[in-house]
Write a protein that holds these residues in place. Structure first.
Motif, PDB file in Angstrom:
ATOM      1  N   VAL A   9      12.085 -22.061 -28.045  1.00 32.64           N
ATOM      2  CA  VAL A   9      11.446 -20.235 -27.483  1.00 32.64           C
ATOM      3  C   VAL A   9      12.434 -19.093 -26.804  1.00 32.64           C
ATOM      4  N   GLU A  10      11.540 -18.318 -26.909  1.00 31.63           N
ATOM      5  CA  GLU A  10      12.256 -17.048 -26.767  1.00 31.63           C
ATOM      6  C   GLU A  10      11.924 -16.127 -25.503  1.00 31.63           C
ATOM      7  N   HIS A  11      13.405 -16.204 -24.616  1.00 35.51           N
ATOM      8  CA  HIS A  11      13.278 -15.504 -23.477  1.00 35.51           C
ATOM      9  C   HIS A  11      13.266 -14.229 -23.670  1.00 35.51           C
ATOM     10  N   ARG A  12      12.646 -14.086 -22.102  1.00 31.82           N
ATOM     11  CA  ARG A  12      13.149 -12.459 -22.075  1.00 31.82           C
ATOM     12  C   ARG A  12      13.351 -12.252 -21.196  1.00 31.82           C
ATOM     13  N   CYS A  66      14.419 -12.830 -16.263  1.00 32.36           N
ATOM     14  CA  CYS A  66      14.646 -14.278 -17.448  1.00 32.36           C
ATOM     15  C   CYS A  66      13.440 -15.248 -17.758  1.00 32.36           C
ATOM     16  N   THR A  67      13.424 -15.665 -17.864  1.00 33.45           N
ATOM     17  CA  THR A  67      11.871 -16.146 -18.131  1.00 33.45           C
ATOM     18  C   THR A  67      11.850 -17.986 -18.002  1.00 33.45           C
ATOM     19  N   PRO A  91      14.267 -21.284 -17.118  1.00 33.67           N
ATOM     20  CA  PRO A  91      13.705 -22.726 -16.279  1.00 33.67           C
ATOM     21  C   PRO A  91      14.372 -22.639 -15.409  1.00 33.67           C
ATOM     22  N   ASN A 121      14.768 -19.313 -12.988  1.00 33.08           N
ATOM     23  CA  ASN A 121      13.135 -20.126 -11.939  1.00 33.08           C
ATOM     24  C   ASN A 121      13.131 -20.792 -11.070  1.00 33.08           C
ATOM     25  N   LYS A 122      14.092 -21.775 -11.723  1.00 29.76           N
ATOM     26  CA  LYS A 122      14.320 -21.905 -10.256  1.00 29.76           C
ATOM     27  C   LYS A 122      15.348 -21.557  -9.247  1.00 29.76           C
ATOM     28  N   ILE A 176       3.854 -13.801 -15.503  1.00 24.81           N
ATOM     29  CA  ILE A 176       4.191 -15.288 -16.087  1.00 24.81           C
ATOM     30  C   ILE A 176       5.170 -15.307 -14.963  1.00 24.81           C
ATOM     31  N   GLU A 177       6.025 -14.202 -14.998  1.00 25.54           N
ATOM     32  CA  GLU A 177       6.746 -14.529 -13.866  1.00 25.54           C
ATOM     33  C   GLU A 177       7.202 -15.755 -13.122  1.00 25.54           C
ATOM     34  N   GLY A 197       6.654 -19.254 -13.589  1.00 27.71           N
ATOM     35  CA  GLY A 197       7.799 -18.957 -13.969  1.00 27.71           C
ATOM     36  C   GLY A 197       8.457 -20.313 -12.953  1.00 27.71           C
ATOM     37  N   ARG A 198       8.113 -19.300 -12.103  1.00 23.42           N
ATOM     38  CA  ARG A 198       9.062 -20.652 -10.585  1.00 23.42           C
ATOM     39  C   ARG A 198       8.124 -20.716  -9.747  1.00 23.42           C
ATOM     40  N   GLU A 205       8.683 -24.827 -10.195  1.00 27.43           N
ATOM     41  CA  GLU A 205      10.265 -25.108 -10.640  1.00 27.43           C
ATOM     42  C   GLU A 205       9.958 -25.878  -8.881  1.00 27.43           C
ATOM     43  N   LYS A 251       4.747 -16.173 -27.719  1.00 31.37           N
ATOM     44  CA  LYS A 251       6.158 -15.849 -27.667  1.00 31.37           C
ATOM     45  C   LYS A 251       6.151 -15.412 -26.100  1.00 31.37           C
ATOM     46  N   ARG A 252       5.293 -15.193 -25.165  1.00 33.01           N
ATOM     47  CA  ARG A 252       5.376 -14.739 -24.077  1.00 33.01           C
ATOM     48  C   ARG A 252       5.458 -15.591 -23.059  1.00 33.01           C
ATOM     49  N   PRO A 293       8.210 -20.217 -23.480  1.00 29.89           N
ATOM     50  CA  PRO A 293       9.267 -20.903 -22.660  1.00 29.89           C
ATOM     51  C   PRO A 293       8.284 -21.434 -21.034  1.00 29.89           C
ATOM     52  N   ILE A 294       6.987 -20.828 -20.575  1.00 23.99           N
ATOM     53  CA  ILE A 294       6.686 -21.630 -19.724  1.00 23.99           C
ATOM     54  C   ILE A 294       5.556 -23.150 -19.703  1.00 23.99           C
ATOM     55  N   LYS A 306       6.303 -24.750 -23.236  1.00 21.89           N
ATOM     56  CA  LYS A 306       7.754 -25.751 -22.666  1.00 21.89           C
ATOM     57  C   LYS A 306       7.888 -26.236 -21.645  1.00 21.89           C
ATOM     58  N   ARG A 307       7.696 -25.962 -20.607  1.00 23.75           N
ATOM     59  CA  ARG A 307       8.640 -26.256 -19.413  1.00 23.75           C
ATOM     60  C   ARG A 307       7.008 -27.070 -18.094  1.00 23.75           C
TER      61      ARG A 307
END
Lengths: 459, 1041
Positions: free
Chosen positions: A411-414, A427-428, A430, A433-434, B522-523, B526-527, B530, B558-559, B562-563, B565-566
């Motif tokens: 994946v690509e993180h921003r 950052c995106t 995990p 985020n944690k 998105i942010e 993501g939080r 978790e 793309k955006r 990450p989330i 996949k998680r």
């Protein structure tokens, strides 16, 4: 295990021991220093309050020999045999060490009125504390005449002839990383509570006997003392695992004051017992299972490019017991902010420590190769790898914001860096985020920060 | 000179020899292979391989290694089918490897490659490798090192290696000498007699090392058949071990600071040797020094021995005894401190010249946490010391700040400080000042809503305030302002009277900021995946998803990558979506659905064993099997998420009705109406139900007026009815109308709704009532006639049924993590009585922490909010929290009680009721309860007064025929508070109860002490403080309106 410890051979010329002669007892702490040092001892003096000093040393060893958190897959038998580090500055001696889990840092500051004698040198060494030594310390009485000699005493050498006692010390890497991290945390700490010793004793005695390692408790002021609260409020000091403070209970009986410090960023707390001639500091990590070694607070400093002030400040280090920043600013023609930044960086390199009570740095050089520390930071290594592999791309740049695309696994993180903003980096991934920034930046943010610094310096 | 062979001949000879060797090797290999293919061939293999020289053996290692690896990979064989047994060829393979390998190779193959010890011994004895010592060290490093001890010992004994310089070589003997599971077969004595060399060194080293885990002398003697203690005593009696050395070694071991359980073996062993008086005298100094041991039981043991030696005249140095015993006075153990004080008393009486030293040393005990210990210490000082001794005086003054109030009072009197007079004078001045400047006047209250002031009981308190200003003894107000009738004429501080529906609940400080755009969404997503504790953020994220799900940027994949996949990872490993567990799983489900864009459905199927399983379709390529939950409120919350999921895949922009506007799950009624007015598509029923349960009582009247929906439907009517509109026609959906009834009046029956659905067996419209009884554990019995299960869309009914004893549901169904409980708490913020009832069930049945349920504390958390009313269930939950053993639970309960007394939710009347349950039920530990009440009372005089008056008022409920345990602590607590604030027990019924308690027990002594308190107290300052605090609440409510 290669990741967990660095095997080093420390050759102590003798074992630490408490010798009794006609006039009194001599406490001899066997030490080790690297390099060709023909005069390996640098301090010898008589303790004015031997019972207290012995109690403090035993408490320090209680911390060093404790493991407050045992990760499930870890056996008790791998308890690190780590020896405390002692530093002799101009007018004081400092003994410092970590618990085996690296979640508690303890330090004794013996001030100049704690002993009679003068240092014949300045330096930092490891001290061998063995079980007979601890037993001997326990038997010291207030009326005993005890001399403290740091370094191998000639008498001992004569008695033991050429015997060299070899002790294999698996110096845990976590210790090395912890020494680096704890300075950053301490430098941010602010005093929150100050109470009399007798109230401190009462507070420590009122603490629950049950383990509280799964809870975060807060310490708040009540009247002249302190009390525990479960509610986060203004001026509340967060403590995870109150059992880690038990070491202070017996010591607080004779303490003049207790000062409690807090680090707002991580939630770590500092506890200083002040005696007329010495101080005992305990720094607790925010949670029992969080060792200072993994906190990542020093990552940014480790990653940062060398500032112009850094060599000047480093050159000015002369084993000062307190580094006077104003004086340094005058002599070196530097601004306080850059001195602070340089000292922070030097702290991450094991060259200075932070004294909470003085709110100042002091010079000491760790008896291990601190240059290894950077290599042992997985996040920093990963960040550098991201840069070397060209896995980071600046997507957008404005006056106050940088936006990067950093390649992750599939994946690509921003990553957004906004210096000066309430949340300076995001950052995106995990990990971010944690934990957010509470445990230092993630590898992606770190890579972005390195990239920005490199672009500024043109490297 | 020897003749040289030609080169060609040499070459031929060498090749011939090589060929012969190869042939020989091949033959050996074949022989070995034949043996390895059969079981029980270990002896033959050893015979074959040990007959070779070392180099020949080493050549065979590759063959042996290969064979071992193959056999090991197939170490379990199924024969007959269904029965697994170890491969019989494994043991021969191990033997072959051990005969041929060097140490490095053995290490590589791992610890399991070693054959049985008898073969190891036989092979090593023959091979005599240099690495034998390293091999022993490796064995010692292993986990169950003691199981190899016999082998190590035999290798040492036979001289194959040196004695390892490792503590485990010695401690391994503790278990290893006899072995586990050998009860009745052998013991330590028998084994030691077999190997007498152990008595020279090894046996003494056992006194130098503590041992590890369960391999300790204490543990083995307790649970195994070894009987080390008995063996050593017998050997000492037989003269094979030095008795004196054993006594010394035991004392030295006690100096090493071992853990208390392990240290116990050493002092018990010392006692078992039955030392004679001369032996004890010789070791008296060492025993006295042990009183400074960090291990409490060692210190206690040393003290007992000191006492015995003192009585027997073995030690006469009083000064030495005082110095040695001093460390014990600083300990926590009450019994030890009391014993030391008794000894000191005897010493001071016998040798008055030491009285001063004893008194000075005794001051240490004044820091003990128990007031009775402090009292005993001070009594001793009073008896043998003089207040004119400056050093003693200085020491006592040092401790004055930390001793209990009763002791402090005695101290002041003894030191000659006329504290009472000073205090009284100061009190009088303060009272006069307070009287002359009343903080709040009736006219101040007149500026605010009268009803709110009445809810805060301000008129009553002001009445009491004016009464107490003029006289010390209060009298009921004749102007109709009463409220203290329960306290026999003593001015009480009544609690606020509100149920939470009549006061403004929306705190502007706690307003939630909606998600502002895709990046923030998105942010936040993501939080929240978790951390399932971020309930408000999770709700914001869900609301943001519904509003922004159509605004997909060009680089959406793309955006979201990450989330997404998680979310997939978390769904599969940790948090199953839509299964009523927590927000994390459900939001993961929403992210996956949003990304994939496929409709998501849930289906219940029967598996091969006829068990119900929930299958979720549309999240992954294959149906996802989620946890099958019985219908419970968490399932309702997940059902709502599943409904939202299908909004996301329709690509229609809409607005969630149930998204909270304020923290804690609250929705502003006006904002809800705005949302409805803008709505273009009908919301799912779950959304409407949750919105109705979350809507705050504030501004509902204006909200109804603004309601102008573009859509029509039964849900609009239900909402109108819920918001308070009259004459709305009741529709057909029982779930909707049940929620509407609860929204309209959370704690009142809705007659119209009840009648409309009277045919259903769900009691829709009926309010829940609880009957709490404490017997073996708290039980909740719902009113009769209700069904035990409710459909998923009836969350309030489900919460209710959950606690019926006949229900198959348990508290585990409402979540076992802090996050799930927080989520549940946000479901119906207007009425948390049912939620609190769940908390009573969980905390009340786990008061002694028999189960580590860390999340239970979360049930208490909503009580911290000063707008959450303390009704029946809330009060009982608070009581459970105060009596709980776990520091997190009781600590939070203490914080809540402090907060509730400050804001007026807890007053003398409802706290009295609460304590009556505590004293009368027999379910609660009164010692703990007294300690917590004392902690609360130290906050301020107001808190102390409320606690004292409530407690003394609740005392008459105590069964005097059988006094509950811990009542003495309650009396002591009252004495302390009374002395602190200068108040005596005033209620006649309480005084008569105290008078009636006879005997010499703790309760009787404490009751007598309590009766001795003689003060005249004026609660004016407390009432003034209460008025001031509640006036602040009044102002805050007014500001919100």
């Amino acid at each position: 295990m290669s990741q967990a410890s660095e095997e080093r051979i420390f050759r102590y010329r003798s074992a630490s021991q408490l010798d009794c002669d006609g006039d009194g007892s001599v406490l001899r702490l066997a030490t080790y220093r690297e390099g060709k040092d023909t005069n390996p001892f640098f301090f010898q003096g008589r303790l004015n309050t031997p019972r207290r000093a012995a109690g403090l040393l035993r408490s320090l060893m209680t911390v060093v020999k404790s493991r407050f958190h045992i990760p499930p897959a870890m056996l008790e038998r791998i308890l690190a045999e780590a020896d405390p580090v002692v530093t002799a500055n101009d007018d004081r001696l400092r003994f410092e060490g970590f618990s085996a889990c690296c979640g508690v840092y303890a330090r004794i500051d013996l001030l100049n009125n704690a002993f009679e004698g003068s240092p014949s040198g300045r330096g930092t060494t490891n001290v061998d504390f063995n079980q007979p030594m601890l037993t001997a310390l326990a038997s010291i009485k207030q009326t005993d005449n005890v001399s403290l000699a740091i370094g191998s005493d000639q008498v001992v050498l004569k008695r033991t002839a050429d015997q060299v006692i070899e002790k294999k010390v698996k110096l845990p890497i976590r210790w090395m990383k912890g020494f680096v991290e704890v300075q950053t945390v301490q430098s941010r700490m602010q005093p929150v509570h100050q109470i009399d010793g007798i109230h401190a004793l009462r507070f420590f005695r009122s603490m629950p006997r049950m383990k509280t390692h799964r809870r975060t408790t807060h310490v708040i002021r009540t009247g002249k003392g302190l009390r525990l609260s479960q509610v986060k409020s203004k001026d509340a000091v967060q403590v995870g695992g109150l059992e880690r403070l038990r070491v202070l209970e017996p010591l607080s009986r004779n303490a003049e004051k207790l000062v409690v410090y807090s680090d707002a960023t991580t939630g770590a707390s500092g506890w200083t017992l002040i005696f007329p001639d010495c101080r005992f500091h305990v720094i607790l990590s925010p949670e029992v299972w969080r060792g200072f070694s993994g906190e990542g607070q020093a990552l940014q400093s480790l990653a940062s490019a060398n500032d112009a002030a850094l060599p000047k400040v480093q050159a000015a280090l002369r084993w000062q017991s307190i580094i006077n920043r104003d004086e340094l600013a005058n002599t070196e023609k530097l601004v306080i902010a850059s001195i602070n930044a340089a000292l922070k960086t030097l702290g991450t390199r094991g060259l200075v420590g932070f004294d909470l009570a003085e709110q100042a740095y002091f010079h000491r050089e760790m008896p291990f190769d601190i240059s290894q520390v950077e290599k042992l930071q997985p996040r920093l290594k990963a960040a550098r790898k991201l840069i070397n592999d060209n896995n980071i791309q600046l997507k957008r740049q404005t006056e106050d914001q940088f936006e990067f695309a950093v390649a992750g696994s599939g994946v690509e993180h921003r990553v957004v860096i906004q210096p000066g903003a309430e949340t300076p980096s995001r950052c995106t991934c995990p990990w971010h985020n944690k934990h957010g920034l509470e445990r230092g930046p993630c590898k992606h943010i770190l890579a972005a920060q390195i990239a920005i610094e490199e672009s500024k310096t043109g490297t | 000179m020897a003749k040289r062979k030609p080169a060609s001949t040499k070459k031929t000879t060498a090749s011939t020899r090589q060929a012969k060797q190869d042939a020989c090797q091949q033959t050996l290999c074949d022989k070995l292979q034949t043996l390895l293919e059969k079981s029980d061939t270990e002896t033959k293999i050893i015979k074959l391989l040990l007959a070779l020289d070392e180099s020949e053996r080493r050549k065979l290692f590759p063959v042996c290694q290969k064979n071992y690896r193959v056999t090991h990979a197939d170490q379990w064989t199924e024969d007959p089918p269904g029965t697994f047994r170890q491969n019989q060829l494994l043991s021969p393979a191990k033997v072959a490897v051990f005969c041929t390998a060097n140490f490095t190779e053995l290490k590589k193959l791992g610890r399991w490659s070693a054959p049985q010890p008898q073969y190891v011994l036989q092979i090593l004895e023959h091979r005599k490798p240099k690495w034998c010592g390293s091999y022993v060290e490796q064995l010692i490093e292993q986990g169950q090192f003691w199981s190899h001890w016999k082998l190590c010992r035999e290798l040492v004994r036979r001289g194959l290696c040196k004695k390892p310089d490792h503590p485990r070589y010695y401690t391994g003997m503790i278990t290893g000498l006899v072995g586990r599971w050998s009860r009745g077969k052998t013991d330590a004595l028998r084994e030691l007699r077999k190997d007498p060399a152990l008595l020279k060194d090894e046996i003494w080293r056992l006194f130098e090392h503590e041992g590890e885990g369960d391999n300790t002398l204490a543990n083995v003697d307790r649970w195994e058949a070894s009987n080390w203690s008995g063996a050593l005593v017998t050997l000492a009696q037989e003269g094979k071990l030095s008795r004196g050395k054993l006594l010394d070694a035991s004392l030295t071991a006690l100096e090493l600071g071992f853990n208390h359980y392990r240290a116990r073996w050493f002092f018990n062993f010392f006692d078992r040797l039955e030392p004679t008086n001369p032996e004890l005298r010789k070791r008296s100094t060492q025993i006295l020094e042990l009183m400074d041991s960090p291990t409490p039981n060692v210190a206690q043991w040393a003290f007992e021995h000191q006492h015995r030696m003192f009585k027997a005249g073995l030690i006469n140095d009083t000064s030495k005894i005082i110095t040695a015993s001093a460390p014990l006075l600083g300990g926590r153990h009450k019994k030890t401190v009391t014993q030391v004080l008794k000894l000191f008393d005897a010493l001071a009486t016998k040798s008055p010249q030491f009285a001063h030293e004893i008194c000075l040393t005794t001051t240490e005990a004044l820091s003990h946490e128990k007031p009775d210990v402090q009292r005993s210490a001070f009594k001793l000082i009073q008896k043998h010391g003089s207040p004119n001794e400056p050093s003693l005086r200085e020491q006592i003054e040092k401790y004055e700040a930390v001793v209990s109030a009763t002791v402090a009072q005695q101290m002041k009197a003894w030191l000659g400080v006329n504290a009472d007079e000073q205090e009284t004078e100061a009190n009088a001045i303060a009272k006069q000042q307070a009287a002359s400047s009343l903080p709040i006047k009736a006219s101040d209250i007149g500026k605010f809503d009268v009803k709110d002031a009445e809810r805060l009981r301000l008129p009553i308190l002001l009445g009491s305030l004016s009464t107490t200003t003029t006289s010390i003894h209060s009298t009921p107000d004749v102007a109709g302002i009463t409220g203290v009738t329960d306290f026999a004429g003593i001015t009480g501080i009544p609690a606020n009277l509100f149920d939470g529906t009549e006061i403004p609940r929306l705190d502007p400080q706690r307003k939630l900021k909606p998600i502002g755009g895709f990046d923030e969404l998105i942010e936040t997503l993501g939080r929240v995946i978790e951390n399932d504790n971020l309930i408000d953020d999770a709700e914001r994220a869900v609301d943001g998803l519904v509003r922004y799900h159509t605004e997909k940027p060009a680089d959406f994949d793309k955006r979201i990558g990450p989330i997404f996949k998680r979310a997939v990872k978390l769904s599969q490993k940790k948090a199953a979506p839509f299964s009523g567990q927590n927000t994390t799983g459900d939001i993961c489900g929403l992210i996956i659905a949003w990304t994939r864009g496929e409709p998501v459905t849930s289906e219940i199927i029967l598996n091969e064993w006829n068990h119900e399983r929930r299958h979720i379709h549309g999240l992954f390529d294959e149906p996802f099997e989620a946890l099958m939950q019985t219908a419970n409120p968490m399932m309702f919350l997940s059902q709502r998420m599943l409904d939202i999921c299908n909004i996301l895949v329709t690509n229609q922009v809409t607005q969630l009705l149930s998204a909270p506007t304020h923290e804690g799950g609250w929705i502003d009624a006006n904002l809800l109406v705005e949302r409805i007015n803008h709505l273009k598509i009908s919301p799912p029923e779950t959304d409407v139900i949750l919105a109705m349960l979350r809507v705050a009582p504030d501004g509902r009247g204006t909200a109804i007026k603004k309601l102008k929906p573009k859509l029509k439907g039964e849900w609009i009517n239900a909402l109108k009815h819920g918001l308070g509109a009259d004459r709305i026609r009741i529709g057909e959906s029982a779930a909707l109308w049940a929620a509407a009834a609860r929204c309209r009046a959370p704690r009142q029956d809705d007659t119209r709704v009840r009648q409309a659905f009277s045919k259903l067996d769900l009691e829709v419209g009926k309010v829940a009532k609880f009957d709490v009884s404490f017997k073996n554990e708290p039980r909740y019995r719902a009113v009769t006639g209700l069904p035990l299960m409710a459909p998923v869309n009836f969350p309030t009914q489900m919460l209710y049924y959950n606690f019926d004893p006949a229900s198959s549901l348990s508290h585990h169904d409402i979540g076992t993590t802090a996050g799930s409980i927080h989520w549940l708490a946000s479901m119906w913020p207007a009425d948390r009585e049912i939620f609190f009832a769940a908390g009573i069930n969980c905390i009340g049945s786990n008061l002694d922490w028999w189960e580590a349920a860390w999340h239970n504390r979360c049930f208490l958390e909503p009580l911290l909010d000063h707008d959450t009313p303390l009704l029946e269930m809330g009060k009982t939950l608070l009581l459970c929290g105060l009596a709980a053993k776990e520091p997190g639970e009781y600590g939070l309960a203490v914080d809540i009680a402090i907060q509730a007394i400050t804001d007026g939710r807890l007053g003398t009347d409802n706290l009295k009721e609460m304590l009556e349950v505590g004293f009368g039920s027999g379910h609660f530990n009164l010692q703990r309860l007294a300690k917590r009440l004392d902690d609360i009372a130290t906050t301020s005089e107001l808190h102390a007064y409320v606690i004292m008056l409530s407690t003394e008022s609740a005392l008459p409920t105590v069964n005097t025929n059988k006094l509950p345990r811990g009542l003495g602590d309650v009396f002591e607590m009252l004495s302390e508070i009374g002395t602190r604030i200068g108040r005596a027990i005033e209620q006649p019924s309480s005084r008569s109860l105290l008078t009636g308690i006879k005997g010499s027990g703790k309760a009787a002594k404490a009751a007598k002490q309590l009766q001795k308190l003689e003060f005249e107290y004026n609660p004016h300052r407390c009432i003034a403080a209460a008025v001031e605090n509640r006036f602040e609440r009044l102002k805050e409510w007014s500001a919100r309106k």
